[in-house]
Design a protein around this motif. Sequence first.
Motif, mmCIF file in Angstrom:
data_model
loop_
_atom_site.group_PDB
_atom_site.id
_atom_site.type_symbol
_atom_site.label_atom_id
_atom_site.label_comp_id
_atom_site.label_asym_id
_atom_site.label_seq_id
_atom_site.Cartn_x
_atom_site.Cartn_y
_atom_site.Cartn_z
ATOM 1 N N ASN A 202 6.693 63.519 -12.286
ATOM 2 C CA ASN A 202 5.324 64.007 -12.405
ATOM 3 C C ASN A 202 4.837 64.658 -11.112
ATOM 4 O O ASN A 202 3.631 64.802 -10.895
ATOM 5 C CB ASN A 202 4.395 62.850 -12.794
ATOM 6 C CG ASN A 202 4.487 62.498 -14.264
ATOM 7 O OD1 ASN A 202 3.814 63.089 -15.106
ATOM 8 N ND2 ASN A 202 5.362 61.549 -14.593
ATOM 9 N N ASP A 203 5.800 65.034 -10.258
ATOM 10 C CA ASP A 203 5.503 65.752 -9.015
ATOM 11 C C ASP A 203 4.564 64.975 -8.103
ATOM 12 O O ASP A 203 3.699 65.552 -7.436
ATOM 13 C CB ASP A 203 4.901 67.137 -9.323
ATOM 14 C CG ASP A 203 5.845 68.010 -10.129
ATOM 15 O OD1 ASP A 203 7.057 67.975 -9.840
ATOM 16 O OD2 ASP A 203 5.382 68.702 -11.053
ATOM 17 N N LEU A 204 4.735 63.650 -8.081
ATOM 18 C CA LEU A 204 3.961 62.800 -7.191
ATOM 19 C C LEU A 204 4.888 62.230 -6.123
ATOM 20 O O LEU A 204 6.095 62.171 -6.302
ATOM 21 C CB LEU A 204 3.300 61.658 -7.969
ATOM 22 C CG LEU A 204 2.298 62.085 -9.052
ATOM 23 C CD1 LEU A 204 1.886 60.882 -9.886
ATOM 24 C CD2 LEU A 204 1.067 62.743 -8.434
ATOM 25 N N VAL A 205 4.276 61.833 -4.998
ATOM 26 C CA VAL A 205 5.051 61.246 -3.907
ATOM 27 C C VAL A 205 4.493 59.870 -3.601
ATOM 28 O O VAL A 205 3.363 59.732 -3.110
ATOM 29 C CB VAL A 205 5.007 62.132 -2.647
ATOM 30 C CG1 VAL A 205 5.799 61.481 -1.514
ATOM 31 C CG2 VAL A 205 5.547 63.526 -2.955
ATOM 32 N N ALA A 206 5.256 58.831 -3.900
ATOM 33 C CA ALA A 206 4.886 57.438 -3.630
ATOM 34 C C ALA A 206 6.072 56.572 -4.021
ATOM 35 O O ALA A 206 6.992 57.029 -4.704
ATOM 36 C CB ALA A 206 3.637 57.032 -4.407
ATOM 37 N N ARG A 207 6.044 55.314 -3.588
ATOM 38 C CA ARG A 207 7.103 54.379 -3.941
ATOM 39 C C ARG A 207 6.497 53.083 -4.438
ATOM 40 O O ARG A 207 5.566 52.536 -3.833
ATOM 41 C CB ARG A 207 7.999 54.079 -2.742
ATOM 42 C CG ARG A 207 8.746 55.283 -2.193
ATOM 43 C CD ARG A 207 9.720 55.880 -3.174
ATOM 44 N NE ARG A 207 10.834 54.984 -3.487
ATOM 45 C CZ ARG A 207 11.767 55.259 -4.377
ATOM 46 N NH1 ARG A 207 11.725 56.378 -5.070
ATOM 47 N NH2 ARG A 207 12.744 54.393 -4.604
ATOM 48 N N ILE A 208 7.025 52.577 -5.558
ATOM 49 C CA ILE A 208 6.594 51.296 -6.127
ATOM 50 C C ILE A 208 7.602 50.217 -5.727
ATOM 51 O O ILE A 208 8.807 50.455 -5.723
ATOM 52 C CB ILE A 208 6.498 51.393 -7.658
ATOM 53 C CG1 ILE A 208 5.276 52.215 -8.078
ATOM 54 C CG2 ILE A 208 6.446 50.013 -8.296
ATOM 55 C CD1 ILE A 208 5.156 52.416 -9.558
ATOM 56 N N SER A 209 7.093 49.029 -5.400
ATOM 57 C CA SER A 209 7.972 47.921 -5.055
ATOM 58 C C SER A 209 7.350 46.603 -5.495
ATOM 59 O O SER A 209 6.176 46.557 -5.872
ATOM 60 C CB SER A 209 8.248 47.899 -3.549
ATOM 61 O OG SER A 209 7.055 47.668 -2.832
ATOM 62 N N ASN A 210 8.153 45.523 -5.434
ATOM 63 C CA ASN A 210 7.686 44.162 -5.727
ATOM 64 C C ASN A 210 6.980 44.061 -7.071
ATOM 65 O O ASN A 210 5.855 43.541 -7.176
ATOM 66 C CB ASN A 210 6.779 43.665 -4.605
ATOM 67 C CG ASN A 210 7.507 43.537 -3.276
ATOM 68 O OD1 ASN A 210 7.677 44.508 -2.560
ATOM 69 N ND2 ASN A 210 7.930 42.323 -2.959
ATOM 70 N N LEU A 211 7.636 44.540 -8.106
ATOM 71 C CA LEU A 211 7.086 44.499 -9.461
ATOM 72 C C LEU A 211 7.141 43.075 -10.027
ATOM 73 O O LEU A 211 8.143 42.374 -9.871
ATOM 74 C CB LEU A 211 7.865 45.438 -10.368
ATOM 75 C CG LEU A 211 7.439 45.518 -11.839
ATOM 76 C CD1 LEU A 211 6.147 46.291 -11.972
ATOM 77 C CD2 LEU A 211 8.542 46.184 -12.661
ATOM 78 N N SER A 212 6.057 42.634 -10.665
ATOM 79 C CA SER A 212 6.068 41.359 -11.384
ATOM 80 C C SER A 212 5.306 41.531 -12.694
ATOM 81 O O SER A 212 4.339 42.285 -12.756
ATOM 82 C CB SER A 212 5.443 40.234 -10.547
ATOM 83 O OG SER A 212 4.073 40.477 -10.317
ATOM 84 N N ILE A 213 5.772 40.832 -13.733
ATOM 85 C CA ILE A 213 5.204 40.969 -15.076
ATOM 86 C C ILE A 213 5.035 39.587 -15.678
ATOM 87 O O ILE A 213 5.946 38.765 -15.615
ATOM 88 C CB ILE A 213 6.111 41.817 -15.982
ATOM 89 C CG1 ILE A 213 6.388 43.176 -15.345
ATOM 90 C CG2 ILE A 213 5.502 41.992 -17.370
ATOM 91 C CD1 ILE A 213 7.530 43.941 -15.982
ATOM 92 N N LYS A 214 3.878 39.337 -16.290
ATOM 93 C CA LYS A 214 3.674 38.073 -16.968
ATOM 94 C C LYS A 214 2.780 38.264 -18.185
ATOM 95 O O LYS A 214 2.011 39.219 -18.279
ATOM 96 C CB LYS A 214 3.047 37.037 -16.028
ATOM 97 C CG LYS A 214 1.646 37.372 -15.543
ATOM 98 C CD LYS A 214 1.117 36.260 -14.635
ATOM 99 C CE LYS A 214 -0.312 36.567 -14.160
ATOM 100 N NZ LYS A 214 -0.842 35.493 -13.297
ATOM 101 N N SER A 215 2.909 37.341 -19.131
ATOM 102 C CA SER A 215 2.077 37.346 -20.341
ATOM 103 C C SER A 215 0.803 36.599 -20.054
ATOM 104 O O SER A 215 0.800 35.565 -19.381
ATOM 105 C CB SER A 215 2.838 36.676 -21.470
ATOM 106 O OG SER A 215 2.013 36.523 -22.602
ATOM 107 N N ILE A 216 -0.336 37.135 -20.555
ATOM 108 C CA ILE A 216 -1.639 36.477 -20.331
ATOM 109 C C ILE A 216 -2.356 36.329 -21.661
ATOM 110 O O ILE A 216 -2.098 37.068 -22.606
ATOM 111 C CB ILE A 216 -2.518 37.258 -19.332
ATOM 112 C CG1 ILE A 216 -2.758 38.706 -19.807
ATOM 113 C CG2 ILE A 216 -1.891 37.273 -17.952
ATOM 114 C CD1 ILE A 216 -3.747 39.462 -18.944
#
Length: 216
Positions: A202-216
């Motif tokens: 999508n022609d963006l510049v950034a980095r994602i890290s330390n992903l966490s997922i939980k059900s709520i």
Amino acid sequence: MLMVRFYIKNIDYDTFVDKLMPFIEKWLLEKDNIFADAVKKLISKRGRPTTFSRTLISLLPNKNEFTAWLVPHFQEVLLEYLNTLLIDKGIIAKITELHIDHVIRKRSNQSVLKLEVTIASIDYEKTAENLAPMLMQKLAGTDTRTGRIVKMFSEKEGLSGNIAQAVIGAIPEAYRDELLAGVLSEAKQEITEMANILIEENDLVARISNLSIKSI
């Protein structure tokens, strides 16, 4: 519902403003007042950032801290943008809440943004149908027993979507969020890599890290 938490670093704010400006301009137009119209003319021209906007961004000493303060005021704009991305990628769901904080990572002393998003109204069957061909294609490209088995199914046109729907259909709705959170958590490294590829696409510049997922 799912709660997804992650950190964003190395953000190029010029590219983000370019992508978000049409949504910001639309939001300001919907306000229908003199002040909003004046702001729109100051920061945007035909959906593109003005020289004033770019100059203002370049002068901000701590862009992450400013973003964490600003986002709550434009949350509906960002939600619309993110939900548009989900639809474009075949994910039938809706991000209903977004919380953002500016934090300093202790080890690196790096300024980052911490985001928490709530995802609701997930259409598992339709999303599985949309994403199954792509996911099976990736698995089929691996030189493993699983990859070879998946390749046999993926070569049959339309079969991957049917398999995914059959698996989802066998899971009671009350357990789907919890099971999905567990499955995604096991694959969080791969999901992080795919998310960073999506950012680049999508022609963006950034980095994602330390992903966490939980059900709520």
